[in-house]
Design a protein around this motif. Structure first.
Motif, PDB file in Angstrom:
ATOM      1  N   GLU A  22       0.818  -1.207   0.000  1.00 52.87           N
ATOM      2  CA  GLU A  22       0.000   0.000   0.000  1.00 52.87           C
ATOM      3  C   GLU A  22       0.855   1.261   0.000  1.00 52.87           C
ATOM      4  OE1 GLU A  22      -3.192   0.126  -0.606  1.00 52.87           O
ATOM      5  OE2 GLU A  22      -3.089  -2.054  -0.779  1.00 52.87           O
ATOM      6  N   THR A  23       2.037   1.180   0.581  1.00 59.13           N
ATOM      7  CA  THR A  23       2.958   2.315   0.537  1.00 59.13           C
ATOM      8  C   THR A  23       3.400   2.576  -0.897  1.00 59.13           C
ATOM      9  OG1 THR A  23       3.751   1.811   2.765  1.00 59.13           O
ATOM     10  CG2 THR A  23       5.140   3.234   1.408  1.00 59.13           C
ATOM     11  N   ALA A  24       3.700   1.505  -1.625  1.00 57.29           N
ATOM     12  CA  ALA A  24       4.085   1.641  -3.032  1.00 57.29           C
ATOM     13  C   ALA A  24       2.943   2.222  -3.853  1.00 57.29           C
ATOM     14  CB  ALA A  24       4.499   0.285  -3.590  1.00 57.29           C
ATOM     15  N   ARG A  25       1.729   1.787  -3.564  1.00 60.69           N
ATOM     16  CA  ARG A  25       0.560   2.307  -4.285  1.00 60.69           C
ATOM     17  C   ARG A  25       0.330   3.787  -3.980  1.00 60.69           C
ATOM     18  NH1 ARG A  25      -3.628  -1.371  -5.770  1.00 60.69           N
ATOM     19  NH2 ARG A  25      -5.169  -0.182  -4.574  1.00 60.69           N
ATOM     20  N   LEU A  26       0.534   4.161  -2.729  1.00 63.01           N
ATOM     21  CA  LEU A  26       0.379   5.565  -2.347  1.00 63.01           C
ATOM     22  C   LEU A  26       1.410   6.428  -3.055  1.00 63.01           C
ATOM     23  CD1 LEU A  26      -0.894   7.770  -0.566  1.00 63.01           C
ATOM     24  CD2 LEU A  26       0.751   7.142   1.224  1.00 63.01           C
ATOM     25  N   PHE A  27       2.639   5.956  -3.116  1.00 57.56           N
ATOM     26  CA  PHE A  27       3.708   6.677  -3.802  1.00 57.56           C
ATOM     27  C   PHE A  27       3.332   6.891  -5.271  1.00 57.56           C
ATOM     28  CE2 PHE A  27       7.897   6.251  -6.116  1.00 57.56           C
ATOM     29  CZ  PHE A  27       8.303   7.546  -5.885  1.00 57.56           C
ATOM     30  N   LEU A  82       2.171  10.498  -7.763  1.00 60.57           N
ATOM     31  CA  LEU A  82       2.846  10.826  -9.019  1.00 60.57           C
ATOM     32  C   LEU A  82       1.860  10.860 -10.177  1.00 60.57           C
ATOM     33  CD1 LEU A  82       6.088   8.702  -8.565  1.00 60.57           C
ATOM     34  CD2 LEU A  82       5.825  11.167  -8.253  1.00 60.57           C
ATOM     35  N   ILE A  83       0.910   9.936 -10.162  1.00 58.93           N
ATOM     36  CA  ILE A  83      -0.105   9.921 -11.212  1.00 58.93           C
ATOM     37  C   ILE A  83      -0.912  11.215 -11.187  1.00 58.93           C
ATOM     38  CG2 ILE A  83      -2.273   8.823 -11.936  1.00 58.93           C
ATOM     39  CD1 ILE A  83      -1.020   6.145 -11.037  1.00 58.93           C
ATOM     40  N   TYR A  84      -1.245  11.687  -9.991  1.00 60.58           N
ATOM     41  CA  TYR A  84      -2.014  12.926  -9.881  1.00 60.58           C
ATOM     42  C   TYR A  84      -1.213  14.104 -10.433  1.00 60.58           C
ATOM     43  CZ  TYR A  84      -5.124  16.484  -8.049  1.00 60.58           C
ATOM     44  OH  TYR A  84      -5.977  17.550  -7.956  1.00 60.58           O
ATOM     45  N   LYS A 137       8.137  23.903 -12.990  1.00 64.51           N
ATOM     46  CA  LYS A 137       6.921  23.814 -12.185  1.00 64.51           C
ATOM     47  C   LYS A 137       6.612  22.369 -11.822  1.00 64.51           C
ATOM     48  CE  LYS A 137       2.152  25.477 -12.004  1.00 64.51           C
ATOM     49  NZ  LYS A 137       1.097  26.248 -12.730  1.00 64.51           N
ATOM     50  N   VAL A 138       6.866  21.456 -12.746  1.00 64.01           N
ATOM     51  CA  VAL A 138       6.634  20.034 -12.482  1.00 64.01           C
ATOM     52  C   VAL A 138       7.600  19.542 -11.405  1.00 64.01           C
ATOM     53  CG1 VAL A 138       6.606  17.719 -13.462  1.00 64.01           C
ATOM     54  CG2 VAL A 138       5.810  19.649 -14.832  1.00 64.01           C
ATOM     55  N   ILE A 139       8.867  19.928 -11.522  1.00 63.19           N
ATOM     56  CA  ILE A 139       9.868  19.511 -10.532  1.00 63.19           C
ATOM     57  C   ILE A 139       9.517  20.060  -9.159  1.00 63.19           C
ATOM     58  CG2 ILE A 139      12.285  19.646  -9.861  1.00 63.19           C
ATOM     59  CD1 ILE A 139      11.733  17.784 -12.210  1.00 63.19           C
ATOM     60  N   GLU A 140       9.021  21.283  -9.123  1.00 62.74           N
ATOM     61  CA  GLU A 140       8.603  21.865  -7.849  1.00 62.74           C
ATOM     62  C   GLU A 140       7.476  21.040  -7.219  1.00 62.74           C
ATOM     63  OE1 GLU A 140       6.578  26.016  -6.128  1.00 62.74           O
ATOM     64  OE2 GLU A 140       7.246  25.876  -8.223  1.00 62.74           O
ATOM     65  N   ALA A 141       6.521  20.630  -8.034  1.00 59.82           N
ATOM     66  CA  ALA A 141       5.421  19.803  -7.537  1.00 59.82           C
ATOM     67  C   ALA A 141       5.928  18.443  -7.071  1.00 59.82           C
ATOM     68  CB  ALA A 141       4.368  19.627  -8.629  1.00 59.82           C
ATOM     69  N   ILE A 142       6.880  17.881  -7.806  1.00 60.16           N
ATOM     70  CA  ILE A 142       7.482  16.594  -7.426  1.00 60.16           C
ATOM     71  C   ILE A 142       8.178  16.706  -6.081  1.00 60.16           C
ATOM     72  CG2 ILE A 142       9.372  15.008  -7.965  1.00 60.16           C
ATOM     73  CD1 ILE A 142       7.063  14.374  -9.726  1.00 60.16           C
ATOM     74  N   ASP A 143       8.993  17.734  -5.916  1.00 58.43           N
ATOM     75  CA  ASP A 143       9.746  17.906  -4.667  1.00 58.43           C
ATOM     76  C   ASP A 143       8.806  18.106  -3.478  1.00 58.43           C
ATOM     77  OD1 ASP A 143      12.198  17.605  -5.886  1.00 58.43           O
ATOM     78  OD2 ASP A 143      12.534  19.757  -6.158  1.00 58.43           O
ATOM     79  N   ARG A 144       7.756  18.881  -3.676  1.00 61.32           N
ATOM     80  CA  ARG A 144       6.792  19.108  -2.594  1.00 61.32           C
ATOM     81  C   ARG A 144       6.100  17.809  -2.197  1.00 61.32           C
ATOM     82  NH1 ARG A 144       4.609  23.113  -4.759  1.00 61.32           N
ATOM     83  NH2 ARG A 144       2.887  22.071  -5.804  1.00 61.32           N
TER      84      ARG A 144
END
Length: 232
Positions: free
Chosen positions: A164-169, A173-175, A192-199
């Motif tokens: 479930e941790t893997a699914r949450l991760f 990312l899908i969102y 902007k994408v990288i900023e969203a990824i880091d957050r």
């Protein structure tokens, strides 16, 4: 007179099989699987139609190969690479590398073509739906679960359920992909994408940080029964 040299990787021409898959992806995305003909595909590749059958038994076999092999078709194979194995004890670095590789994949025009094709055709061609599920869900999910299980067993993260941790991760990312590459009129700038990824990564990693089990025990309401770790 100067002589310019290039590495083998830079000068190697794509094989006929690779050219067929590349042109087929473009043709299927433009015309649909049903509207694409082997004759047109052969014309695009620059070979005789009969020569296509030296590489593939038919159009369905080409589509199956695209699902299994074509460039950005799946991120599952990356998880088997040595560069990921080297991160098997570094959860933060692992998650960031996986996310950054996805950004590169999402930015590839071939990925957009592939998604268009697979969304339209996965229910129409026998075997494609099962192959799609195997490559994009079962295989990748299993491998991702193994990584998070390894992190947990090494005491690097806290989770009662690696699956479930893997699914949450993956879900987060899908969102991000939907928000920045699918739903808008145009893809978001990379920064902007990288900023969203880091957050997102900062938030996700804080949820599974080692030691969170003890913190959760302290926050547990009085009388609540703590369940056993869920199977993965």
């Amino acid at each position: 007179m100067a002589v310019h040299t290039s590495s083998t990787a830079e000068t190697a021409a794509p094989t006929t099989r690779e050219r067929i898959l590349s042109e087929a992806l473009d043709l299927f995305a433009q015309s649909g699987y049903g509207g694409a003909s082997m004759r047109e595909l052969a014309r695009r590749v620059g070979i005789r139609e009969s020569s296509l059958y030296n590489h593939f038994s038919g159009k369905a076999a080409i589509l199956e190969a695209i699902v299994s092999e074509h460039g950005p078709a799946s991120s599952a194979s990356r998880l088997e690479e040595p560069r990921y194995k080297q991160l098997s004890r570094q959860p933060a670095a692992f998650c960031r590398q996986f996310a950054l590789d996805l950004v590169e994949q999402w930015s590839d025009p071939r990925e957009h073509q592939f998604q268009k094709v697979i969304t339209a055709e996965r229910n129409r061609v026998p075997g494609i739906r099962a192959k799609f599920a195997d490559h994009f869900y079962a295989r990748e999910q299993s491998m991702m679960t193994d990584y998070f299980r390894g992190f947990a067993l090494a005491g690097l993260v806290s989770t009662p359920d690696p699956r479930e941790t893997a699914r949450l991760f993956a879900a987060g990312l899908i969102y991000i992909r939907l928000e920045h590459y699918v739903m808008g009129a145009a893809p978001s700038p990379r920064a902007k994408v990288i900023e969203a990824i880091d957050r997102y990564l900062a938030f996700f990693l804080s949820l599974i940080a080692a030691g969170n089990d003890e913190a959760n025990k302290k926050r547990k309401p009085k009388g609540e029964t703590r369940g056993k770790a869920a199977p993965d």
